[in-house]
Design an enzyme around this catalytic site. Structure first.
Site, short mmCIF file in Angstrom:
data_model
loop_
_atom_site.label_atom_id
_atom_site.label_comp_id
_atom_site.label_asym_id
_atom_site.label_seq_id
_atom_site.Cartn_x
_atom_site.Cartn_y
_atom_site.Cartn_z
N HIS A 24 7.35 4.03 14.37
CA HIS A 24 7.71 5.08 13.42
C HIS A 24 8.64 6.11 14.05
O HIS A 24 8.22 7.20 14.40
CB HIS A 24 6.42 5.73 12.91
CG HIS A 24 6.62 6.74 11.81
ND1 HIS A 24 7.68 6.72 10.94
CD2 HIS A 24 5.87 7.81 11.45
CE1 HIS A 24 7.57 7.74 10.10
NE2 HIS A 24 6.49 8.41 10.39
N CYS B 171 7.74 13.07 7.62
CA CYS B 171 7.88 11.61 7.69
C CYS B 171 8.63 11.05 6.49
O CYS B 171 9.00 9.88 6.48
CB CYS B 171 6.53 10.95 7.82
SG CYS B 171 5.66 11.51 9.29
N LYS C 69 3.72 -0.35 11.20
CA LYS C 69 2.82 -1.00 12.14
C LYS C 69 3.61 -1.86 13.13
O LYS C 69 3.31 -1.85 14.32
CB LYS C 69 1.82 -1.84 11.33
CG LYS C 69 0.80 -2.62 12.07
CD LYS C 69 -0.28 -1.75 12.69
CE LYS C 69 0.03 -1.47 14.13
NZ LYS C 69 -1.04 -1.02 14.95
N CYS D 181 -3.06 2.46 13.90
CA CYS D 181 -2.04 3.50 14.04
C CYS D 181 -0.68 2.87 14.31
O CYS D 181 -0.58 1.94 15.11
CB CYS D 181 -2.38 4.41 15.21
SG CYS D 181 -4.04 5.11 15.11
#
Lengths: 381, 325
Positions: free
Chosen positions: A329, A83, A325, A200
């Site tokens: 992502h 990431c 958020k 998440c």
């Protein structure tokens, strides 16, 4: 060798983030890069760009996605660090310029996970003894010890989600533009305790691009370049096998922060940094990062959340564009997207979400299990 | 407590146990009947109409076999035998019990119907209860019925079935039942489709089957095995150690509802093995609400997933209970 003040960002671009059913990677790469070209007043990329550094976790074809989308055939390097990939591509480009190899570099982070037909991350089983591995499950491992030691709870995580949802409403290219309440967050279905749905980040498609150049060439592209104060990477033992982990922190962030602050000459990050984009893949990751980045002492995040320190009008606004958020992502795009937001904040171009008087901005990615972290610090002066 | 090994992978040596029971005789009552069958490639067995199957596939041949066994071994105090009966459902258990004049006891109707394993499960349950000198009669059916008589030589030293049953979790909804039986069709492709490399499986067999990790000369334990010590950084100074018989405790955990599982959410924990390494593993035989930091655990070899469409086995952590088998 320190990278401080050797490189400048002269152009930024970002595609729409979201469930981009009608776009492929090519569309998003072209949208973000041509926006960055225009931002840097580049009209002859073939002449003005010397090399491309890119990253993607989901691309089935690799870096050729970028050269073919842009029809720009330059030295082409793909970077991979989970990431943290976006920030790592930026770091690789900065190092190439600092080394004197290239003058001007295009950095592109992109990912297109929504073509896989599932709404969340892959659940992978790598071997017989593997758990079916889920990122929520890995990142949740700090929750029980942290809550027990410092008295924080799911409501503190919820307030981070509420803040980032609100900020995301002010960012034109974000995916989720919907305010939520603490009750919404606490009442949502559970994903991996203590994470409910709103703790998440979603998976989305997106691409972001920045153009960097040698500091002494920067004003040839624009009047208000943004200066690279530090780009640093840190790694740490896999928390799942580390015999010493206290599960109150992610050591990779602490390690990267130490190097980044040293490079940027920062000794009081809370006072010196004006805005920060932190890796809120899960709300707890953002909470731990407040402390791992030394914005506040270990255990003090709870009080700062309660007193709104990190909201858009707080002392140190975090995730001014809504973060992972709100943007979701698209893994390798995220770090570059954060740099785009910091550049806009530093240049006073962030619209409704603009924070007053931003001169120093930090961005942070953490990934793996988590095992790797990359940080950028940019300045207006 | 962990068991150091001499490098060969041998975990321990068991001496042959004393005989628990002896087969005294048996009766077979064959029946030409198509009651339960499975066609090639069928996922489930088929059966003919239940009332027909129960009457002619189970009750009649089972009763004939049981009565014949009693008659043959009448000298062995047939009225005091313990009966272990494998029957398709609880009602047929009761009916056969009435016809035999035996009261309902043991594991009749308490463990569901375990298919091919059912008769042996019922026998294990009866042997667990039987005192030395008792007789256990076992009834199994299928294309007729069989009755077997065992004489018990000694009392089983520790119960196995009773503690398992005490920990059982009833399935209280159709949704949970369908999950447990893998009868749902989720968004994600089933984990079964993910292949498992046979060569990787082969290389990792010590870790997977015997929960063998390693201890470095510096004293640091690691699981899984590696070439370089996580603490001292030295290469190849390890002794293999099995943690299968060890105990441990929970360092931290999550309850993962995203994890594909027949029984969601799945407790997943970092387990610190006493005098050993930390292992990231599933916790089983526990209610999610009872999972907490510091909980003492031991390890059990369990089916872990079906990747590659085959059962894969590894260890899970389970709570330490007083009546553990």
């Amino acid at each position: 060798m320190s990278l401080r003040d050797k490189i400048a960002v002269v152009g930024v671009g970002c595609s729409q983030f979201g469930e981009n059913w009608t776009m492929d990677a090519e569309d998003m790469i072209v949208d973000s890069v041509f926006e960055a070209y225009a931002d840097a007043s580049i009209d002859e990329p073939e002449r003005q760009i010397d090399a491309i550094y890119c990253g993607s976790l989901y691309s089935p074809t690799g870096p050729v996605d970028v050269s073919e989308a842009l029809k720009l055939y330059k030295p082409l390097t793909a970077v991979y660090n989970y990431c943290a990939t976006g920030t790592e591509a930026f770091r690789a480009g900065c190092m190439a310029i600092a080394a004197g190899v290239y003058d001007t570099v295009l950095v592109v982070g992109y990912d297109k996970p929504k073509d896989r037909g599932v709404s969340g991350p892959s659940v992978s089983i790598r071997g017989v003894r593997d758990l079916p591995a889920t990122p929520a499950g890995w990142f949740a491992l700090c929750a029980a010890p942290y809550f027990a030691k410092f008295g924080a709870g799911r409501e503190h995580l919820a307030r981070i989600a509420v803040k980032n949802h609100a900020n995301g409403c002010l960012a034109p290219k974000s995916f989720l533009k919907r305010k939520i309440t603490v009750e919404d967050a606490l009442g949502a279905r559970m994903i991996s305790w203590p994470f409910g749905l709103y703790d998440c980040a979603a998976q989305t498609d997106g691409a972001a691009a920045v153009i960097i150049t040698r500091a002494d060439l920067a004003r040839g592209f624009r009047d208000n370049p943004v200066w690279v104060k530090a780009v640093a990477s840190g790694s740490a033992r896999n928390p799942q096998t580390d015999p010493d982990n206290d599960f109150l922190r992610w050591k990779a962030t602490e390690n990267a922060a130490r190097e980044a602050y040293k490079m940027a000459g920062i000794d009081d990050p809370f006072r010196q940094i004006d805005v920060a984009q932190l890796h809120d893949c899960f709300t707890l990751t953002e909470l731990l990062s407040y402390e791992d980045l030394r914005f506040c002492p270990k255990g003090a995040a709870k009080e700062h959340i309660e007193s709104d320190t990190f909201t858009l009008s707080g002392e140190l606004p975090v995730n001014t564009d809504g973060g992972l958020k709100s943007f979701g992502h698209p893994t390798a795009a995220t770090g570059v997207r954060m740099i785009v937001e910091n550049v806009l904040q530093l240049q006073g171009r962030a619209g409704e979400r603009q924070v007053e008087g931003v001169t120093l901005a930090l961005s942070h990615n953490i990934g793996g299990f988590p095992t790797g972290c990359a940080i950028s610090i940019l300045g207006a002066e | 407590m962990s068991l150091p090994l001499d490098g060969g992978g041998e975990v321990g040596v068991m001496s042959p146990p004393a005989t628990l029971a002896t087969l005294m005789g048996s009766v077979e009552q064959g029946e030409e009947i198509v009651d339960v069958w499975r066609r090639a490639d069928d996922r489930f067995v088929h059966s003919w109409e239940e009332r027909f199957m129960t009457q002619h596939g189970f009750l009649e041949p089972a009763l004939k076999a049981a009565l014949s066994l009693k008659e043959r071994h009448a000298a062995m105090q047939a009225d005091s035998w313990l009966w272990a009966v494998s029957a398709p459902d609880e009602r047929s258990h009761r009916t056969l019990g009435k016809q035999l004049g035996v009261s309902h006891s043991g594991y009749w109707g308490k463990v569901g119907f375990a298919g091919a394993a059912d008769a042996l499960l019922q026998l294990a349950g009866a042997l667990e209860e039987a005192q030395s000198g008792a007789h256990v009669a076992l009834i199994a059916s299928g294309d007729g019925a069989e009755a077997l008589l065992f004489s018990v030589s000694r009392k089983a030293e520790r119960p196995v079935l009773a503690p398992q049953l005490a920990r059982r979790k009833p399935i209280d909804s159709l949704d949970r039942y369908r999950r447990a039986r893998d009868l749902i069709f989720p968004e994600y492709p089933p984990a079964d489709d993910q292949g498992i490399s046979a060569t990787v499986h082969f290389r990792e067999r010590d870790e997977d089957i015997s929960l063998i990790g390693q201890a470095c000369a510096c004293g640091t334990h690691q699981f899984p095995k590696g070439r370089v010590c996580v603490r001292c950084g030295k290469r190849d100074q390890f002794q293999p150690v099995s943690y299968a018989e060890a105990t441990g405790r929970i360092v931290t955990y999550t309850l993962d509802a995203f994890f594909p599982s027949p029984d969601s959410p799945v407790p997943v924990a970092m387990v610190a093995v006493d005098d050993g390494p930390r292992i990231h593993m599933q916790v089983a035989d526990i209610d999610a609400k009872d999972v907490q930091i510091g909980l003492p655990l031991r390890f059990a070899f369990r089916r872990i997933h079906q990747a590659g469409r085959r059962p894969n086995y590894f260890w899970k952590a389970i709570p330490i209970t007083e009546d553990q088998p």
